[in-house]
Write a protein that holds these residues in place. Structure first.
Motif: not given
Length: 572
Positions: A339, A371, A375, A528-529, A565
């Motif tokens: 990220y 994940q 991305g 999302h994360k 997301w």
């Protein structure tokens, strides 16, 4: 000489089995079944651990920003004693969920799905078994049932050693109460140590109010930090976090600079959803102890979930420098690097995490790698990662949810619905599963099922905007369908409340998503994360840092090629 040898041997065996029980907080299956303490069923938010504050307006965090664990708490970054199993009334809006989860395993109290012993003292009994076995074939060193405890109570030094032996090795709380009662009477009811042992024995027997009286009486004779921690633990067990906070605050005023008191307040503030107060307390802890693992891990998790991966990366590197080297640490580092845009370090961190991981950590690591694959746009690789996570842990609700979203992308609604059902059966704290199932049912024209599922999503997260909009759309469509049916029966029927629906839209069909009046298609919600690292307590070395769980796919049926997301990430 015989008394000296007896004293030394008894003390040595006790220290071999002794553990710091001030932080052990586990409620066994028997405790749930036989609990007679009444707590408020509908407490005000912010006054009960069962109803923490949520939403930015209330000062808390929503499940979209920071995901929830199966025990009903937001991921804090640190695994603490008693947080692996759901407390009664937490983790779900359905009553009795904690007991159902505890009995889910094939052998209650032993399976990974329950993480809960049969009794409160189950951990102590298991730890004491090795010491009893070491005593030899002749039996235990001391047979407390055969002793005249009144005679030992008249000898204070021998009585204290014997009391600790019975408490930590023999685990015979009735005998502890008997010996402590005689010794307290011999001391004129003015010895705080014996009252503290009485309170500890009452707590192990589940007599919380009696334990509270003894500990409060001991605190009047001697101001000890251990008494404050035990009184706060009783208040927490009775779901009175504000009373526990008051105890910690008063003790902190008398003992400034004690990190244990500050950490106790921070844990309670996190449990109540008061994030800002918890952060301030963690900063105070680091100002006093720069090597405190819990404070570093919690601050790192908070920076990650507030979209500051660069700052979180610094804290996790600090953990590595402190010697906290585990699969969860490397997983969190990989997510922070991803990220933060440092893609060259991301996969090397995940390689180290996989090399060091134990079986229990592998599902979360593969989930986070999935994940990362999403991305970078590699949905095929993400699908494989989520399948691996679900294969390693069939109860991994987030992986099943994301698999369902990817199945929708492949135009396989039946497989997607199966994944959503399996996820809801495995865990009832993931609101995305209910929303995604509702959206899929809406697209297939099953409005009644859609209403049921969206109601479940709103029960878990009442402020979820997409669920609120979908519920309005379903209500409008159901009202329109009822009116059409009545007109077919009586074409001249009129309705006093007839008018344009609040949310107009074409009925959902099996061939395409529902479209509202603005022509915007309803989309599946996707988390999302990542999951923030939860570092183990230094006092319980058997607990691992929980790996980051990247994002939960909040499946929204999207006509575009990109997944939408929602930030439901979990750092380990």
């Amino acid at each position: 000489m015989r008394q000296v040898a007896w004293y030394l041997k008894c003390r040595a065996i006790t220290l071999k089995s002794w553990i710091d029980d001030t932080e052990i907080e586990e409620e066994g299956v028997a405790d749930l079944l036989m609990d007679e303490h009444n707590v408020a069923q509908v407490a005000r938010p912010g006054t009960s651990l069962a109803r923490p504050m949520t939403g930015s307006a209330a000062g808390g965090q929503s499940p979209v920003v920071r995901p929830m664990t199966g025990s009903g708490r937001a991921l804090t970054g640190f695994v603490r004693p008693g947080t692996s199993a759901a407390r009664p009334g937490t983790g779900s809006s359905k009553p009795g969920t904690a007991l159902a989860a505890a009995l889910k395993a094939a052998r209650p109290g032993t399976g990974s799905s329950s993480c809960r012993p049969l009794t409160t003292s189950g951990r102590f009994v298991r730890l004491g078994t090795a010491s009893l076995a070491a005593a030899g074939p002749g039996g235990p060193f001391i047979a407390a049932e055969r002793l005249d405890l009144r005679k030992y109570a008249a000898r204070p030094h021998l009585a204290r050693v014997l009391c600790d032996y019975i408490l930590y090795v023999d685990h015979n709380m009735q005998k502890v109460l008997e010996l402590a009662g005689h010794a307290t009477a011999e001391a004129g009811f003015a010895d705080w140590w014996w009252k503290e042992r009485l309170g500890k024995a009452y707590y192990q027997l589940g007599l919380l109010r009696d334990a509270e009286k003894q500990l409060a009486s001991a605190a009047k004779h001697q101001d000890m930090l251990v008494l404050t921690h035990q009184l706060a633990r009783i208040s927490t067990r009775l779901d009175q976090p504000l009373a526990a906070l008051a105890l910690f605050s008063e003790a902190a005023a008398r003992h400034p600079g004690d990190t244990g008191l500050l950490l106790g307040q921070a844990r309670l503030q996190e449990g109540l959803g008061n994030r800002q107060a918890a952060l301030q307390l963690h900063h105070q802890v680091l100002a006093l102890d720069a090597s405190n693992v819990e404070a570093v891990a919690c601050l790192a998790a908070d920076h990650f979930y507030t979209d500051q991966p660069e700052l979180a990366l610094r804290y996790y590197r600090r953990l590595l420098q402190m010697g906290v080297v585990s699969a969860e640490t490397w997983t969190n580092l990989g997510l922070c690097c991803f990220y933060a845009g440092q893609y060259d370090f991301t996969f090397s961190c995940f390689d180290r995490a996989l090399a060091m991981a134990e079986d229990a950590a592998l599902p979360d690591i593969w989930y986070n790698i999935g994940q990362v694959a999403i991305g970078i746009g590699d949905l095929s690789w993400a699908h494989q990662c989520f399948r691996l996570a679900a294969a390693l842990d069939p109860a991994h609700a987030e992986a099943l949810n994301n698999l369902g979203v990817l199945q929708l992308k492949l135009r396989q609604p039946q497989q997607a619905a199966s994944c959503f059902r399996a996820g809801m059966k495995a865990a009832d704290h993931v609101f995305e599963l209910h929303y995604n199932a509702a959206l899929l049912a809406h697209r297939q024209g099953d409005l009644q099922e859609a209403v049921t599922q969206v109601t479940g999503a709103l029960a878990l997260y009442p402020e979820h905007t997409d669920s609120l909009e979908l519920k309005k759309l379903l209500k409008a469509q159901l009202n329109a369908g009822v009116q059409r049916q009545l007109r077919q029966v009586d074409p001249f029927a009129t309705f006093m409340d007839e008018g344009p629906p609040s949310v107009a839209g074409a009925p959902a069909t099996a061939n395409g998503p529902a479209v509202n009046t603005n022509g915007v298609q309803q989309q599946p919600a996707v988390p999302h994360k990542c999951q923030c690292l939860e570092a183990p307590s230094p006092r319980s070395s058997s607990q691992l840092l929980t790996p980051l769980r990247h994002s939960r796919l909040h499946s929204r049926s999207n006509s575009s090629r990109q997944l939408s997301w929602h930030s439901n990430n979990r750092l380990p």
